[in-house]
Design an enzyme around this catalytic site. Structure first.
Site, PDB file in Angstrom:
ATOM      1  N   THR A 170      64.890  83.437 -10.649  1.00  0.00           N
ATOM      2  CA  THR A 170      65.651  83.770  -9.453  1.00  0.00           C
ATOM      3  C   THR A 170      64.817  83.578  -8.188  1.00  0.00           C
ATOM      4  OG1 THR A 170      66.753  85.447 -10.771  1.00  0.00           O
ATOM      5  CG2 THR A 170      67.033  85.587  -8.385  1.00  0.00           C
ATOM      6  N   GLU A 171      65.334  82.778  -7.251  1.00  0.00           N
ATOM      7  CA  GLU A 171      64.708  82.553  -5.939  1.00  0.00           C
ATOM      8  C   GLU A 171      63.271  82.045  -6.058  1.00  0.00           C
ATOM      9  OE1 GLU A 171      66.623  82.853  -3.395  1.00  0.00           O
ATOM     10  OE2 GLU A 171      68.264  84.070  -4.122  1.00  0.00           O
ATOM     11  N   LEU A 172      63.003  81.352  -7.180  1.00  0.00           N
ATOM     12  CA  LEU A 172      61.652  80.848  -7.472  1.00  0.00           C
ATOM     13  C   LEU A 172      60.595  81.959  -7.434  1.00  0.00           C
ATOM     14  CD1 LEU A 172      61.324  77.266  -5.939  1.00  0.00           C
ATOM     15  CD2 LEU A 172      62.270  77.985  -8.119  1.00  0.00           C
ATOM     16  N   ILE A 173      60.999  83.149  -7.804  1.00  0.00           N
ATOM     17  CA  ILE A 173      60.035  84.244  -7.919  1.00  0.00           C
ATOM     18  C   ILE A 173      59.090  83.923  -9.081  1.00  0.00           C
ATOM     19  CG2 ILE A 173      59.785  86.671  -8.594  1.00  0.00           C
ATOM     20  CD1 ILE A 173      62.432  87.156  -7.011  1.00  0.00           C
TER      21      ILE A 173
ATOM     22  N   TRP B 280      60.644  81.550  -2.921  1.00  0.00           N
ATOM     23  CA  TRP B 280      60.918  80.497  -1.928  1.00  0.00           C
ATOM     24  C   TRP B 280      61.588  81.057  -0.683  1.00  0.00           C
ATOM     25  CZ3 TRP B 280      65.082  76.520  -4.170  1.00  0.00           C
ATOM     26  CH2 TRP B 280      66.311  77.129  -4.283  1.00  0.00           C
TER      27      TRP B 280
END
Lengths: 414, 430
Positions: free
Chosen positions: A143-146, A298
């Site tokens: 998720t969200e490039l976490i 990101w």
């Protein structure tokens, strides 16, 4: 060289309805609004974009290749509200030029709170992708490039993945370029693909900005920027929200025509090609270690978790939500478990962000609430209701320990 | 550049936003180096405010020059005029003298009006009072030298118009509230007429919010390009920052505070209706209504009628340390105003570290971000949000801390600078 690797994030949350302490029902979600938004984005973005991608793939005879990560919650909504979009994604899957990535089914922050839940949601998502597109994902994006080192370690332990996508954050890369393949410090097999945020954001954020010195960017100019990496990079990773096409950048900005002409401009240079993440993983070896002890993402300028965990309300809402995990699962109540999971969609916490609130900045555009406070109040009121439902069910279960229904399989891990 | 300013009594002598605004603005304008002759009507009937007192005030001229007010000279006119019609019978205005005034203000002269001694004739002879006030102002104008006239709210407009006519100087009206705010749809026609005439005669109209600007344009037919918004500020003197600490009675319940005039404009009945709803879901909550007004008795009855009389406390009019105490006890401040041109009390609550819930029908809702907002008529949402604040400590904390810091963006210096710019534009004929 270089290769172009496109990855589009495709996601819409289940937005909550305005839920007060006086509600008598358990309908938390705003079905009509979710349907309306889903259909609108389908019309403005998903359908024309899919059509365009299909056209480009056919035109370039397999040389144009892309990847998607479509969240489970969007797949569900597409099946309900815009089945034609799902069909067009299936058509894309059938070209063998499109790769589908794995992520948490609920686009959640579960990695930060519950490993058990995190793994369960990835498995759910893999199954959905396999069922709908006939692919078993080999590449993971969170998720969200976490991302951090622990995530890489966990994904490697889970097995089945060759690569993880992450943000090419300057403070980690330092002088190094995002246009190579890297590896995590604690893994031997996994490879990392890092977003080239400058070129990605040129399309995603700056494309229609007339104050930008490079405006207007055309396909041939963009291709020239890519060509400049020839000889000093393997792959340029263009990662962005799919909604960039037609929804964030409206059609009249010329975004579709830009994308339409981009492949031929890029392929004019004989050294260039398009690759999906798995193909990048197969083609290139890591050049170095990407060491991320502190979590990155990101989002925003900070590239950290502050968009979801930046204030005490967000921390509190998340802690309370994941604090309910075992209570929720012990109910064995399918509806309760699904609703708890829908509440994990990261957007709910993004709506509570106060970071740029005073300046009334970008966060507002994507926010169904007038203020982060309203977002928190609504979420907590729903969560409170869910909690009391758990109590009721658990109390009931205590009273009937030998229920004839207890022989049924538990739905909690589906 | 010198302004002939027709203003109002300063706090704590008068409760409400108008006096507070006149005080903060005048002080800041003076500090910016603008010259101001400030004319104020004052109630002359009180035993504390007889001529003798005024003489002694005049005697302290030297002390004040050095302190708070730079470049400001004061003229008083004894007159029973009051800015708020609906609270005209409220005695508190003339009950106690402001303490700083004796210390700090420079009084040039008192202008006695004979009719003032006749007492409470204001509601019946409003037009006469406004007229007599205007006559006195004309007298003062002859001894003052100035570049433009700046009048605050309707009762000073006729005086301002008269001075503008006789002096030929530009005229600015400053709208802190309109008849629609005070009376809803049942406007007093003669007040509306005075307001309208003032706005149309003026070279510029200043409003305290876009909310009020829209009323001026929509209801009074004033050309939009003539109307400028200057938001109010707040005083940031460190000593009153969070209120000094007072001993408080032991507290077992959560406390929700209403503080303001109990009049139709302030929406007290919505507060009580929401209280009723909250008490259906929570029982450890008390609601305090601090203030007074023509609806006080009706609200006491209404609380009893709703069956929540034991959970609603009426304090009547509060002042000084009691106001600080009320804030200090409160877990939430609610401003359910039906129509609020600006709304300074939420900022005061935040200064006292109390989170706020404010009506969207207010000017302050345009600019304050760290506040909960509801439509004044939306009782369910009001109750829902009150309950949320009481239930979720982290919501309370974020609203309180971020709100407290946000108060610092409301500065009278900025308001004064903006007004200076408006003056310059007028005097340069643009």
């Amino acid at each position: 060289m270089p290769s172009i690797c496109f990855y589009f994030q495709v996601h819409q949350p289940y937005r909550l309805r305005n839920y007060t302490i006086f509600e008598l029902d358990n309908d938390y979600f705003d079905d009509s609004k979710n349907a309306e938004i889903c259909r609108r984005v389908a019309r403005k973005c998903y359908l024309p974009s899919n059509l365009l991608m299909l056209e480009l793939i056919k035109k370039h005879k397999g040389k144009f290749r892309i990847s998607y990560s479509i969240t489970g919650v969007l797949l569900e909504q597409l099946e309900l509200y815009a089945p034609e979009v799902l069909a067009s994604f299936q058509a894309l899957a059938a070209t063998n030029c499109v790769e589908f990535l794995a992520e948490t089914y609920y686009h959640s922050l579960s990695f930060l709170y519950s490993r058990e839940e995190f793994i369960a949601q990835i498995r759910m998502h893999e199954q959905a992708i396999h069922r709908l597109f006939g692919q078993t994902p080999r590449v993971f994006r969170n998720t969200e490039l976490i991302y951090n080192n622990d995530l890489a370690f966990l994904i490697e332990q889970m097995g089945g993945f060759d690569m993880i996508l992450a943000e090419g954050a300057d403070h980690i890369l330092g002088y190094r370029s995002p246009n190579f393949v890297y590896r995590p410090p604690n893994s031997t097999k996994l490879k990392l693909l890092l977003k080239n945020y400058r070129l990605s954001d040129d399309i995603a954020f700056r494309f229609s900005n007339r104050n930008w010195s490079q405006w207007p960017v055309t396909a041939d100019r963009f291709a020239a920027w890519i060509n400049a990496f020839n000889g000093n990079g393997f792959v340029v990773n263009l990662f962005m929200d799919y909604e960039t096409l037609g929804e964030h950048q409206w059609e009249d900005t010329g975004i579709f025509s830009f994308i339409r002409h981009l492949p031929s401009e890029i392929l004019k240079h004989p050294d260039n090609d398009f690759k999906t993440p798995s193909e990048v993983a197969a083609a290139y070896e890591p050049v170095g270690v990407f060491d991320v002890p502190h979590t990155i993402s990101w989002a925003d300028l900070e590239r950290d978790l502050s968009a979801w965990r930046g204030n005490p309300m967000q921390e509190n809402a998340l802690a309370e939500l994941y604090g309910l995990e075992y209570k929720v699962k012990n109910t064995d109540d399918r509806a309760i478990i699904i609703e708890w999971r829908k509440l994990q969609v990261s957007d709910h916490f993004y709506y509570m962000c106060t970071k740029y609130f005073s300046d009334g900045d970008v966060h507002k555009y994507f926010n169904p609430y007038d203020s982060p406070y309203d977002g928190y109040i609504n979420f907590m009121t729903v969560l409170d209701n869910l909690n009391s439902r758990c109590h009721k069910v658990l109390l009931q279960k205590k009273r009937e320990p030998f229920s004839i229904l207890s022989g049924e399989p538990s739905p909690s891990l589906m | 550049m010198k302004a002939f300013m027709l203003g109002w009594e300063f706090p704590p002598f008068i409760s409400g936003g108008l006096g507070t605004a006149c005080y903060g603005l005048t002080k800041a304008m003076g500090q910016l180096g603008m010259q101001i002759a400030f004319v104020l009507p004052k109630a002359g009937i009180s035993r504390y405010t007889g001529p003798v007192k005024l003489m002694s005030a005049e005697g302290s001229v030297e002390i004040k020059e050095a302190s708070e007010f730079e470049n400001v000279s004061f003229h008083e006119i004894i007159s029973p005029l009051r800015p708020y019609v609906d609270s005209s019978r409220h005695e508190a205005y003339s009950r106690q003298r402001g303490s700083y005034r004796e210390r700090n203000a420079r009084y040039i002269r008192s202008w006695h009006s004979k009719s003032a001694e006749q007492g409470e004739n204001y509601p019946n002879d409003m037009a006469g009072q406004v007229h007599r006030y205007a006559t006195k102002v004309m007298e003062i104008a002859t001894v003052e030298d100035f570049d433009l006239i700046h009048a605050h709210d309707w009762m000073t407009y006729p005086a301002g118009i008269a001075v503008a006519k006789s002096s030929g100087k530009p005229f600015v009206v400053h709208v802190h509230s309109t008849e629609f705010d005070r009376s809803g749809e049942h406007v007093n026609q003669s007040i509306y007429d005075i307001e309208r005439q003032g706005m149309h005669s003026a070279d510029r109209v200043i409003t305290v919010s876009n909310y009020t600007r829209n009323i001026i344009v929509g209801r009074y037919g004033v050309a939009p390009e003539k109307v400028e918004v200057v938001y109010n500020g707040v005083e940031h003197d460190t000593c009153s920052d969070s209120g000094s600490s007072h001993a408080l009675p032991e507290k077992t319940d959560k406390i929700v505070l209403f503080l303001g005039r109990i009049t139709m404009q302030k929406g007290p009945e919505y507060f009580l209706a929401a209280a009723k709803k909250v008490l259906e879901k929570m029982d450890d909550v008390k609601f305090i209504m601090a203030g007074d007004g023509d609806m006080t008795h009706r609200m006491v009855e209404y609380a009893a009628y709703l069956g929540i009389g034991h959970r609603v406390l009426f304090t009547r009019f509060l002042r000084g340390a009691d106001v600080d105490r009320a804030y200090q006890m409160a877990d939430l401040y609610v401003m359910p105003s039906v129509s609020e041109p600006f709304g300074i009390t939420p900022l005061e609550a935040l200064k006292h570290n109390v989170p706020v819930l404010i009506s969207k029908q207010s000017g302050i809702a345009e600019v304050l971000t760290h506040a909960l907002k509801v439509d004044f008529w939306d009782i369910d949402q009001m109750a829902n949000k009150i309950a949320a604040v009481l239930k979720f400590p982290l919501l309370r904390r974020t609203l309180r801390e971020d709100g407290h810091s946000e108060v610092y963006k409301f500065r009278w210096e900025d308001a004064a600078a903006k007004i200076k710019g408006i003056y310059e534009k007028i005097l340069n004929g643009s």
